[in-house]
Write a protein that holds these residues in place. Sequence first.
Motif, short mmCIF file in Angstrom:
data_model
loop_
_atom_site.label_atom_id
_atom_site.label_comp_id
_atom_site.label_asym_id
_atom_site.label_seq_id
_atom_site.Cartn_x
_atom_site.Cartn_y
_atom_site.Cartn_z
N ARG A 46 3.22 -10.86 12.21
CA ARG A 46 2.93 -10.76 10.77
C ARG A 46 3.49 -9.45 10.25
O ARG A 46 3.26 -8.39 10.83
CB ARG A 46 1.42 -10.81 10.57
N LEU A 47 4.25 -9.53 9.16
CA LEU A 47 4.78 -8.34 8.51
C LEU A 47 3.87 -7.95 7.36
O LEU A 47 3.46 -8.80 6.57
CB LEU A 47 6.17 -8.63 7.93
N THR A 61 3.49 -0.94 15.05
CA THR A 61 3.24 -2.28 15.58
C THR A 61 1.88 -2.29 16.24
O THR A 61 1.56 -1.43 17.06
CB THR A 61 4.31 -2.68 16.61
N LEU A 62 1.09 -3.27 15.84
CA LEU A 62 -0.24 -3.46 16.43
C LEU A 62 -0.20 -4.73 17.26
O LEU A 62 0.27 -5.77 16.80
CB LEU A 62 -1.29 -3.58 15.33
N ILE A 69 1.25 -7.40 14.67
CA ILE A 69 1.32 -7.03 13.26
C ILE A 69 2.27 -5.85 13.15
O ILE A 69 2.08 -4.84 13.82
CB ILE A 69 -0.06 -6.65 12.69
N ILE A 70 3.30 -6.02 12.33
CA ILE A 70 4.22 -4.91 12.07
C ILE A 70 3.95 -4.43 10.65
O ILE A 70 4.16 -5.16 9.68
CB ILE A 70 5.69 -5.35 12.22
N ALA A 107 -7.59 -5.45 11.15
CA ALA A 107 -7.95 -5.85 9.78
C ALA A 107 -8.31 -4.63 8.95
O ALA A 107 -7.91 -4.51 7.79
CB ALA A 107 -9.11 -6.84 9.81
N GLN A 108 -9.08 -3.70 9.52
CA GLN A 108 -9.44 -2.49 8.79
C GLN A 108 -8.20 -1.66 8.48
O GLN A 108 -8.05 -1.11 7.40
CB GLN A 108 -10.41 -1.63 9.62
#
Length: 185
Positions: A46-47, A61-62, A69-70, A107-108
């Motif tokens: 997900r960008l 990047t997570l 998630i980038i 998310a946070q």
Amino acid sequence: MNLARLRQICLARLAELRDQGLRIPTPFDAAALCARVGDCLGQPIRLVGVPMPAGAPFGLTLFTDNGHIIAYEQGTSRVHQDHIIAHELGHVLLDHRSYAVDDETAAQLLMPTLRPAMVHQVLNRTGAYSRQEEQEAEMMATILLEEASRREEARRSVSTGGDGLSETDAALYARLRHGLEQPHH
């Protein structure tokens, strides 16, 4: 590690991924490439464009249980965003997993504005990328963008008759060249 060896590592990894079906979109499209990489690796990517706080990196990047998630700086040029995303994809493609977080933390972190305290918390975890991993990710970004650029130039050359210029550009070029040539006496 020297640049030739870094390039060799990245090209070998890309060859493995091509065998699994990875194709780099032409023209370059960061979102499409992320979707293709996600499909190839079986992990969605997900960008998220965010205003990164002062002192934070341009990209992050997570790695979560539900994919990658980038996060990238939204307040910069598209060319810079493409480079940031390609660099972060380099970490994903090369399986560098420095910033593993749970989904709640992710998310946070990715609320409409990144909170500096949260970025600091994530970035100060143990396991920051090594210098070699950063060099590998940078080399991978360079290769991805080079390949997309070469493929786009080749596509453009074929569609314009080989010189890479549209009819309008070719006519303008010819007029400029004619106007700049030395007169023959």
